[in-house]
Design a protein around this motif. Structure first.
Motif, PDB file in Angstrom:
ATOM      1  N   ASN A 105      69.111  19.794  71.647  1.00  0.00           N
ATOM      2  CA  ASN A 105      69.084  18.552  72.186  1.00  0.00           C
ATOM      3  C   ASN A 105      69.790  18.343  73.442  1.00  0.00           C
ATOM      4  N   SER A 106      69.919  19.248  74.086  1.00  0.00           N
ATOM      5  CA  SER A 106      70.452  19.481  75.467  1.00  0.00           C
ATOM      6  C   SER A 106      70.447  20.916  75.916  1.00  0.00           C
ATOM      7  N   GLY A 107      70.908  21.005  77.327  1.00  0.00           N
ATOM      8  CA  GLY A 107      71.199  22.556  77.885  1.00  0.00           C
ATOM      9  C   GLY A 107      72.048  23.310  77.205  1.00  0.00           C
ATOM     10  N   ALA A 108      73.142  22.703  77.026  1.00  0.00           N
ATOM     11  CA  ALA A 108      74.263  23.583  76.551  1.00  0.00           C
ATOM     12  C   ALA A 108      73.917  24.128  75.066  1.00  0.00           C
ATOM     13  N   GLU A 109      73.300  23.127  74.483  1.00  0.00           N
ATOM     14  CA  GLU A 109      72.651  23.375  73.004  1.00  0.00           C
ATOM     15  C   GLU A 109      71.691  24.443  72.982  1.00  0.00           C
ATOM     16  N   ALA A 110      70.972  24.402  74.048  1.00  0.00           N
ATOM     17  CA  ALA A 110      69.817  25.660  74.331  1.00  0.00           C
ATOM     18  C   ALA A 110      70.546  26.862  74.369  1.00  0.00           C
ATOM     19  N   ASN A 111      71.513  26.911  75.325  1.00  0.00           N
ATOM     20  CA  ASN A 111      72.295  28.023  75.485  1.00  0.00           C
ATOM     21  C   ASN A 111      73.067  28.737  74.368  1.00  0.00           C
ATOM     22  N   GLU A 112      73.374  27.717  73.565  1.00  0.00           N
ATOM     23  CA  GLU A 112      74.211  28.030  72.290  1.00  0.00           C
ATOM     24  C   GLU A 112      73.189  28.925  71.306  1.00  0.00           C
ATOM     25  N   GLY A 133      78.093  30.402  88.290  1.00  0.00           N
ATOM     26  CA  GLY A 133      77.124  30.028  87.530  1.00  0.00           C
ATOM     27  C   GLY A 133      77.486  28.827  86.481  1.00  0.00           C
ATOM     28  N   PHE A 134      76.571  28.084  86.114  1.00  0.00           N
ATOM     29  CA  PHE A 134      76.781  26.990  85.063  1.00  0.00           C
ATOM     30  C   PHE A 134      76.163  27.162  84.039  1.00  0.00           C
ATOM     31  N   HIS A 135      76.517  26.984  82.703  1.00  0.00           N
ATOM     32  CA  HIS A 135      75.699  27.202  81.574  1.00  0.00           C
ATOM     33  C   HIS A 135      76.015  25.931  80.407  1.00  0.00           C
ATOM     34  N   GLY A 136      77.095  25.080  80.863  1.00  0.00           N
ATOM     35  CA  GLY A 136      77.241  23.850  79.663  1.00  0.00           C
ATOM     36  C   GLY A 136      78.637  23.918  79.460  1.00  0.00           C
ATOM     37  N   ARG A 137      78.920  22.868  78.687  1.00  0.00           N
ATOM     38  CA  ARG A 137      80.304  22.350  78.338  1.00  0.00           C
ATOM     39  C   ARG A 137      80.716  22.723  76.940  1.00  0.00           C
ATOM     40  N   VAL A 185      71.697  34.456  83.160  1.00  0.00           N
ATOM     41  CA  VAL A 185      71.646  34.121  84.822  1.00  0.00           C
ATOM     42  C   VAL A 185      70.735  32.920  85.074  1.00  0.00           C
ATOM     43  N   GLU A 186      71.157  32.017  86.006  1.00  0.00           N
ATOM     44  CA  GLU A 186      70.252  30.887  86.809  1.00  0.00           C
ATOM     45  C   GLU A 186      69.438  31.809  87.867  1.00  0.00           C
ATOM     46  N   CYS A 187      68.158  31.339  87.738  1.00  0.00           N
ATOM     47  CA  CYS A 187      67.228  31.985  88.915  1.00  0.00           C
ATOM     48  C   CYS A 187      67.792  31.383  90.114  1.00  0.00           C
ATOM     49  N   GLY A 190      72.235  26.103  90.156  1.00  0.00           N
ATOM     50  CA  GLY A 190      72.161  24.720  90.720  1.00  0.00           C
ATOM     51  C   GLY A 190      73.422  23.831  90.849  1.00  0.00           C
ATOM     52  N   GLU A 191      74.334  24.053  89.927  1.00  0.00           N
ATOM     53  CA  GLU A 191      75.712  23.349  90.002  1.00  0.00           C
ATOM     54  C   GLU A 191      76.612  23.798  91.158  1.00  0.00           C
ATOM     55  N   ALA A 192      76.081  25.223  91.659  1.00  0.00           N
ATOM     56  CA  ALA A 192      76.983  25.818  92.805  1.00  0.00           C
ATOM     57  C   ALA A 192      76.326  25.444  94.061  1.00  0.00           C
ATOM     58  N   THR A 218      67.348  33.580  80.940  1.00  0.00           N
ATOM     59  CA  THR A 218      67.338  32.933  82.208  1.00  0.00           C
ATOM     60  C   THR A 218      67.679  31.664  81.732  1.00  0.00           C
ATOM     61  N   ASP A 219      68.621  31.021  82.602  1.00  0.00           N
ATOM     62  CA  ASP A 219      68.864  29.746  82.088  1.00  0.00           C
ATOM     63  C   ASP A 219      68.168  28.612  83.056  1.00  0.00           C
ATOM     64  N   GLU A 220      67.123  28.236  82.660  1.00  0.00           N
ATOM     65  CA  GLU A 220      66.314  27.195  83.534  1.00  0.00           C
ATOM     66  C   GLU A 220      66.316  25.625  83.069  1.00  0.00           C
ATOM     67  N   VAL A 221      67.610  25.576  82.620  1.00  0.00           N
ATOM     68  CA  VAL A 221      67.833  24.213  82.429  1.00  0.00           C
ATOM     69  C   VAL A 221      67.677  23.238  83.419  1.00  0.00           C
ATOM     70  N   GLN A 222      68.165  23.653  84.764  1.00  0.00           N
ATOM     71  CA  GLN A 222      67.895  23.122  85.936  1.00  0.00           C
ATOM     72  C   GLN A 222      66.749  23.360  86.741  1.00  0.00           C
ATOM     73  N   ALA A 247      66.053  22.685  79.458  1.00  0.00           N
ATOM     74  CA  ALA A 247      66.331  21.135  78.892  1.00  0.00           C
ATOM     75  C   ALA A 247      66.110  20.162  80.114  1.00  0.00           C
ATOM     76  N   LYS A 248      67.035  19.367  80.479  1.00  0.00           N
ATOM     77  CA  LYS A 248      66.966  18.439  81.669  1.00  0.00           C
ATOM     78  C   LYS A 248      65.677  17.671  81.803  1.00  0.00           C
ATOM     79  N   GLY A 249      64.430  18.424  82.443  1.00  0.00           N
ATOM     80  CA  GLY A 249      63.260  17.711  83.059  1.00  0.00           C
ATOM     81  C   GLY A 249      62.196  17.769  81.953  1.00  0.00           C
TER      82      GLY A 249
HETATM   83  C1  LIG Z   1      71.849  25.528  84.597  1.00  0.00           C
HETATM   84  C2  LIG Z   1      72.418  24.634  83.546  1.00  0.00           C
HETATM   85  N1  LIG Z   1      72.640  24.924  82.428  1.00  0.00           N
HETATM   86  C3  LIG Z   1      73.157  24.255  81.328  1.00  0.00           C
HETATM   87  C4  LIG Z   1      73.563  22.978  81.657  1.00  0.00           C
HETATM   88  C5  LIG Z   1      74.129  22.147  80.810  1.00  0.00           C
HETATM   89  O1  LIG Z   1      73.142  21.045  80.239  1.00  0.00           O
HETATM   90  P1  LIG Z   1      73.568  19.743  79.163  1.00  0.00           P
HETATM   91  O2  LIG Z   1      74.354  19.033  80.368  1.00  0.00           O
HETATM   92  O3  LIG Z   1      72.154  19.304  78.943  1.00  0.00           O
HETATM   93  O4  LIG Z   1      74.336  20.372  78.179  1.00  0.00           O
HETATM   94  C6  LIG Z   1      73.160  22.559  82.934  1.00  0.00           C
HETATM   95  C7  LIG Z   1      73.754  21.045  83.265  1.00  0.00           C
HETATM   96  O5  LIG Z   1      73.995  20.884  84.426  1.00  0.00           O
HETATM   97  C8  LIG Z   1      72.695  23.350  84.055  1.00  0.00           C
HETATM   98  O6  LIG Z   1      72.518  22.828  85.290  1.00  0.00           O
END
Ligand SMILES: Cc1ncc(COP(=O)(O)O)c(C=O)c1O
Length: 379
Positions: A105-112, A133-137, A185-187, A190-192, A218-222, A247-249
């Protein structure tokens, strides 16, 4: 409901104040949004890379509405309309031949899901990811997210994760071993603030994973779903991961996430699940989104170049339609505010970097409007 004049007051009284907000957006169409006072903004935030086809794209709205009239939800105990079709499409665009999909349902859940898959299939429990790096909350996605200010208050977190400087292959080689389940890894970070991987970095990670048996995730959420001009940013580097998280887009703003894992890497019955993930309406929104992106993908490099040229005085980092400009911690909020006053939404990501992630459908004239406001806001 959205026009309720008291809703800002209700938010401040009843909603947990985890977000800083100064604008109430009540309507969107294409690249534009409107606030509750009727002011129009060109939206270069786009839900932070979520509204990939712009706001309320007619094809996405139509797909959501017609599916909602047929069936909104059905349990994963049964075949879910649109799920197989979307899974096939995701495998195709990921280039991971013979791969399989799990939905979230979200990026964090995809990473889970990726973390669980890596643990269960490798039988290992340690991860490595990268500073900034950022991968979710959620707890596990936060465990592989570097930023100490958001991670440390919630420690100790699982799984165990080491953090390496982004780009430092030597340090990575020293740390990775036969006990490493995966390297996250984020390619492009993004958040940085839109920090692209250095030349050869992703290939180097691939080699380390091949040597150690760790999975490359590879975290391609963003960065995914066409944002960089390819469906996924790893494709620009000529590297295939073992798992890509998305996720996201993917569904133009309808909540959705997914992973695609390479051939031979899959959950077995009972190993993972989710009540809502990959529901019929989310899948319909994603299929419609992919249809729209397929048409506009070839034009992304041109639009990217237009941004690069029109912002050249600011030395932007331009990766498709993901743009970072070093403004400085002190200056960035002021630039963001001045852009907003000029009717252009942008946002400050990490380290004082201004970030633009506009709809992929943004037109040439809209790019010019955005660039003019941004250049003027830096003056
Ligand atoms: C690279 C990356 N991974 C994971 C997430 C987390 O996604 P979500 O907020 O949909 O859980 C984000 C959100 O900004 C992100 O940029």
């Amino acid at each position: 409901m959205t026009n309720n004049p008291d809703s800002k007051e209700l938010d401040s009284r009843y909603f947990m104040q985890a977000f800083k907000r100064n604008l109430k957006i009540v309507k969107g169409s294409g690249s534009y949004v409107w606030d509750d006072e009727g002011k129009k903004y060109l939206d270069c935030v786009a839900g932070i890379a979520v509204c990939s086809t712009g706001h309320c794209h007619p094809k996405v709205v139509e797909a959501i509405c017609s599916q909602a009239k047929e069936l909104i939800h059905v349990s994963n105990l049964y075949y879910v309309p649109n799920q197989g079709e979307l899974a096939e499409k995701l495998v195709e665009i990921s280039g991971l031949k013979g791969g399989r999909v799990f939905m979230a349902n979200s990026g964090a859940e995809a990473n889970e899901a990726a973390l669980k898959l890596a643990r269960i299939r490798t039988g290992r429990s340690k991860f490595i990811s990268f500073k900034d790096g950022f991968h979710g909350r959620t707890c596990a996605s936060l465990a592989v997210t570097h930023k100490p200010a958001i991670r440390e208050p919630f420690g100790p977190l699982q799984p165990y994760c080491d953090f390496v400087d982004y780009g430092d292959l030597e340090a990575l080689k020293e740390l990775a071993g036969r006990d490493t389940a995966g390297i996250f890894v984020e390619c492009i970070q993004g958040e940085a603030g839109v920090i692209p991987a250095p030349e050869g970095f992703l290939k180097g990670i691939r080699e380390i994973c091949d040597d150690t048996g760790a999975l490359m995730i590879t975290d391609e959420v963003q960065t995914g779903m066409g944002r960089t001009g390819s469906w996924f940013a790893y494709q620009n580097a000529g590297v295939n991961p073992d798992i890509v998280t998305i996720a996201k887009g993917i569904a133009s703003g309808f909540p959705m996430g997914a992973i695609v894992a390479r051939e031979g890497l899959s959950f077995n019955p009972g190993e993972h699940g989710s009540t809502f993930a990959g529901g019929p309406v989310a899948c319909a929104a994603a299929l419609a989104t992919i249809g729209v992106i397929e048409e506009i993908l070839p034009r992304i490099p041109e639009k990217s170049e237009r941004f690069r040229n029109s912002l050249s005085a600011l030395n932007p980092r331009v990766e498709g339609l993901m743009i970072g400009i070093s403004a400085g911690e002190d200056k960035c909020p002021g630039v963001q505010q001045r852009c907003q006053e000029k009717g252009v939404l942008v946002n400050c990501a990490g380290h004082g970097n201004l970030r633009l992630v506009p709809p992929l459908t943004i037109s040439d004239s809209e790019i010019d409007i955005a660039a003019e406001a941004i250049n003027a806001s830096f003056d």
